[in-house]
Design a protein around this motif. Sequence first.
Motif, mmCIF file in Angstrom:
data_model
loop_
_atom_site.group_PDB
_atom_site.id
_atom_site.type_symbol
_atom_site.label_atom_id
_atom_site.label_comp_id
_atom_site.label_asym_id
_atom_site.label_seq_id
_atom_site.Cartn_x
_atom_site.Cartn_y
_atom_site.Cartn_z
ATOM 1 N N LEU A 141 23.444 6.125 -2.159
ATOM 2 C CA LEU A 141 23.505 4.744 -2.627
ATOM 3 C C LEU A 141 24.949 4.429 -3.047
ATOM 4 C CD1 LEU A 141 21.530 2.411 -3.759
ATOM 5 C CD2 LEU A 141 21.885 3.503 -5.966
ATOM 6 N N THR A 142 25.541 5.346 -3.787
ATOM 7 C CA THR A 142 26.895 5.166 -4.323
ATOM 8 C C THR A 142 27.917 4.866 -3.220
ATOM 9 O OG1 THR A 142 26.277 6.785 -5.990
ATOM 10 C CG2 THR A 142 28.626 6.272 -5.818
ATOM 11 N N SER A 172 12.555 -1.841 0.092
ATOM 12 C CA SER A 172 11.231 -1.238 -0.093
ATOM 13 C C SER A 172 11.194 0.228 0.347
ATOM 14 C CB SER A 172 10.166 -2.030 0.662
ATOM 15 O OG SER A 172 10.521 -2.099 2.032
ATOM 16 N N GLY A 201 21.778 -1.165 5.239
ATOM 17 C CA GLY A 201 21.749 -2.385 6.053
ATOM 18 C C GLY A 201 22.391 -3.552 5.316
ATOM 19 N N GLY A 208 16.883 -2.928 9.238
ATOM 20 C CA GLY A 208 16.732 -2.216 7.970
ATOM 21 C C GLY A 208 17.424 -2.938 6.826
ATOM 22 N N GLY A 246 21.612 9.037 6.206
ATOM 23 C CA GLY A 246 22.168 10.000 5.253
ATOM 24 C C GLY A 246 22.972 9.262 4.204
ATOM 25 N N GLY A 247 23.854 9.983 3.542
ATOM 26 C CA GLY A 247 24.726 9.351 2.551
ATOM 27 C C GLY A 247 24.033 9.102 1.228
ATOM 28 N N TRP A 269 13.535 6.108 8.718
ATOM 29 C CA TRP A 269 12.919 5.717 10.000
ATOM 30 C C TRP A 269 13.939 5.716 11.156
ATOM 31 C CZ3 TRP A 269 11.807 3.633 5.277
ATOM 32 C CH2 TRP A 269 10.476 3.635 4.872
ATOM 33 N N SER A 300 15.758 2.792 -0.973
ATOM 34 C CA SER A 300 16.677 2.085 -1.866
ATOM 35 C C SER A 300 16.038 1.480 -3.117
ATOM 36 C CB SER A 300 17.451 1.021 -1.085
ATOM 37 O OG SER A 300 18.199 1.646 -0.079
HETATM 38 P P1 FAD Z 1 16.301 2.731 3.054
HETATM 39 O O1 FAD Z 1 16.515 2.222 1.712
HETATM 40 O O2 FAD Z 1 15.093 3.562 3.279
HETATM 41 O O3 FAD Z 1 16.264 1.462 4.013
HETATM 42 C C1 FAD Z 1 15.787 1.505 5.325
HETATM 43 C C2 FAD Z 1 14.946 0.265 5.540
HETATM 44 O O4 FAD Z 1 14.632 0.128 6.928
HETATM 45 C C3 FAD Z 1 13.618 0.294 4.794
HETATM 46 O O5 FAD Z 1 13.580 -0.762 3.847
HETATM 47 C C4 FAD Z 1 12.563 0.139 5.882
HETATM 48 O O6 FAD Z 1 11.463 -0.650 5.496
HETATM 49 C C5 FAD Z 1 13.371 -0.520 7.001
HETATM 50 N N1 FAD Z 1 12.803 -0.303 8.334
HETATM 51 C C6 FAD Z 1 12.280 0.832 8.832
HETATM 52 N N2 FAD Z 1 11.837 0.644 10.091
HETATM 53 C C7 FAD Z 1 12.076 -0.657 10.403
HETATM 54 C C8 FAD Z 1 11.820 -1.458 11.544
HETATM 55 N N3 FAD Z 1 11.219 -0.963 12.634
HETATM 56 N N4 FAD Z 1 12.201 -2.769 11.517
HETATM 57 C C9 FAD Z 1 12.796 -3.298 10.419
HETATM 58 N N5 FAD Z 1 13.050 -2.569 9.304
HETATM 59 C C10 FAD Z 1 12.706 -1.264 9.289
HETATM 60 N N6 FAD Z 1 21.985 8.054 -4.112
HETATM 61 C C11 FAD Z 1 22.858 7.783 -5.127
HETATM 62 O O7 FAD Z 1 23.986 7.375 -4.886
HETATM 63 N N7 FAD Z 1 22.506 7.932 -6.423
HETATM 64 C C12 FAD Z 1 21.302 8.426 -6.794
HETATM 65 O O8 FAD Z 1 20.999 8.514 -7.982
HETATM 66 C C13 FAD Z 1 20.400 8.791 -5.772
HETATM 67 N N8 FAD Z 1 19.216 9.343 -6.071
HETATM 68 C C14 FAD Z 1 18.302 9.584 -5.097
HETATM 69 C C15 FAD Z 1 17.061 10.115 -5.469
HETATM 70 C C16 FAD Z 1 16.067 10.272 -4.504
HETATM 71 C C17 FAD Z 1 14.729 10.813 -4.917
HETATM 72 C C18 FAD Z 1 16.318 9.910 -3.163
HETATM 73 C C19 FAD Z 1 15.227 10.038 -2.149
HETATM 74 C C20 FAD Z 1 17.577 9.440 -2.783
HETATM 75 C C21 FAD Z 1 18.582 9.275 -3.747
HETATM 76 N N9 FAD Z 1 19.848 8.788 -3.426
HETATM 77 C C22 FAD Z 1 20.766 8.531 -4.408
HETATM 78 C C23 FAD Z 1 20.189 8.438 -2.035
HETATM 79 C C24 FAD Z 1 19.986 6.943 -1.765
HETATM 80 O O9 FAD Z 1 18.847 6.459 -2.427
HETATM 81 C C25 FAD Z 1 19.863 6.690 -0.274
HETATM 82 O O10 FAD Z 1 20.992 7.256 0.347
HETATM 83 C C26 FAD Z 1 19.804 5.224 0.103
HETATM 84 O O11 FAD Z 1 18.916 4.504 -0.693
HETATM 85 C C27 FAD Z 1 19.412 5.080 1.578
HETATM 86 O O12 FAD Z 1 19.405 3.720 1.896
HETATM 87 P P2 FAD Z 1 19.100 3.229 3.367
HETATM 88 O O13 FAD Z 1 19.344 1.772 3.398
HETATM 89 O O14 FAD Z 1 19.856 4.054 4.343
HETATM 90 O O15 FAD Z 1 17.555 3.551 3.608
#
Ligand code: FAD
Length: 552
Positions: free
Chosen positions: A383-384, A64, A40, A35, A380-381, A241, A67
């Motif tokens: 961006l900040t 994509s 990640g 990820g 969970g969690g 995911w 984030s």
């Molecule tokens: P993701 O960004 O979804 O990354 C997971 C990645 O794993 C994806 O890129 C996906 O393609 C990849 N992946 C999936 N399956 C596989 C596989 N089999 N093999 C390889 N790769 C894979 N937080 C804040 O702090 N401030 C905000 O203003 C804020 N606003 C928000 C508004 C909305 C509408 C939402 C939905 C969330 C918001 N958040 C905010 C929360 C924040 O955006 C998320 O907590 C954060 O982006 C999650 O990041 P992540 O890396 O865990 O997940």
Amino acid sequence: MYCEQTQKKWNKMHKVHRNKLKQASKTKYDLIIIGGGITGAGIALDAASRGISTLLVEKKDFASGTSSKSTKLIHGGLRYLKQLEFKLVADVGKERAVVHHIAPNLVHPMKMILPFTKTGKLGKVSTFMALTAYDWLANVEGADKKQMLSVEEAKEVEPLLKDLNIKGAGYYAEYRTDDARLTIEVIKKAQEKGATCINYCEVTEFIQSGKKVEGVEVIDHLSNQKFSFKANQIVNATGPWVDTLRKKVETIKGKRLQLTKGVHIVIPFDEFPVKQPVYFDTSDERMIFAIPRLGVTYIGTTDTVYTKNMDEVYATKEDVDYITDQVHTYFGKTFIKKSNIQSTWAGLRPLIYEDGKDPSELSRKDEIFHSKNGLLSIAGGKLTGYRTMSQRIVDIVAKRLDNSKECRTEKIKLGKEPFKNYKEVKKYIKSISKKLPSSLDQKLEAEYLVSNYGKDAAYILKKSSSFNISDAVNLLLSELNYVIKNEMVMTSADFWIRRTGRIYFRIDTVNAFLEIVNERLNSIFDWTNEQKEVDLKEIKSELQKTIEFKNS
Ligand code: FAD
């Protein structure tokens, strides 16, 4: 995906990508991260900077997933006080200052106005108490501390409130960022510290030896080739995911994810000219942000349970109606014409399911899941809070690896030549602005380039003189060259969506220069005609998604 049927020939620029895959398949890593969202990316930087040999694989482009679809705020989550999430507010509240410090060009301080009305849920006392608690929990100091504004003061600060029946407002500090750019900057820094990060590489299966997970099978979507990668530790940081991958190694019992969709709409600034971000309450007791940025205002977000295809998420007519209705209800005379909405985005929150709770009441805390075969998953969690989330999981990984080094990402500034502070950023924006051709909107372009690329803005500007088309195109092509060379751009969509955010905030440039960018990628990557067409089709389909609500 960009090469579903064809077995592609490896071409010039994809050589680096191919070499990384080949090298990775010959290496046994300490850690594989699945990820390439902010979680990640943060884990990769933390691990690599502790000397842990690290491989990160991302199935599409970096950022994509969620984030690139957030509200793009580095904020403490004021509204979580209502859910008594004091620890979460304190943790992310303190992190705001850290993330601003490590990337001041990318994390801009701004004042947020929080008005309260005669009919709304927020009142003077509750706003005062919430903002006081917020300041205290997040150790806010000096000019950033909250202020309470009288009706007159609030209307002066934000003229759009002028005709409203407000009783006053809270005024407090938050930060605005670009989530996808933050992710890519963290990825670049992780690579600088020794991590290998590969996009378009999807994990399809886990490799087990006895009862322990010891590797992953992947498919590279640029060549359709399969590879196996091995590591001592594996972390699943796939956001929405996470459960899809957990299910490959165990039956999920107990805590699991619940996904909720969040939508934002983008309108020309003149349609809704907020002078600074406004945080207002809705008729159904939620909160909505309206944020000005580079000539537009974006507004969001919704929070509805989502159970459909995770790879095809977009704003529907109902989502857009909800947001525009709330603006109309609150701001009365302000009217957003649907035809003037120039873009939208929709993202999925990977929340931890709790029985009987409404989606907006679910905790935004992060959770680590330990599988019996050693797989660690984190979801969970916010961006900040990405840095402290990463620290928690890398502490576990480091312990398992007998690595006693401590997290030091608080001190690792992002960017090749980081800024000392925000004062320097502002000075730099001014100096770039003066050097830009006068035919362009110098202030806007300078802010855009420095926010996105830091001091490399000067390099992009200098190199633009090697093109001879028009000032706007020369600068754009120079920017494109830069991101291809430095930021693993493989497709038009990577450029327009994740590296530049232009599909949301500068849609006029996408519509005007779509073909030029596709042509340029074609000549650099030496695509076949089919590949070129597929690339163009993909970005057009992404563009369509941003206005899909107009068809539903
Ligand atoms: P993701 O960004 O979804 O990354 C997971 C990645 O794993 C994806 O890129 C996906 O393609 C990849 N992946 C999936 N399956 C596989 C596989 N089999 N093999 C390889 N790769 C894979 N937080 C804040 O702090 N401030 C905000 O203003 C804020 N606003 C928000 C508004 C909305 C509408 C939402 C939905 C969330 C918001 N958040 C905010 C929360 C924040 O955006 C998320 O907590 C954060 O982006 C999650 O990041 P992540 O890396 O865990 O997940």
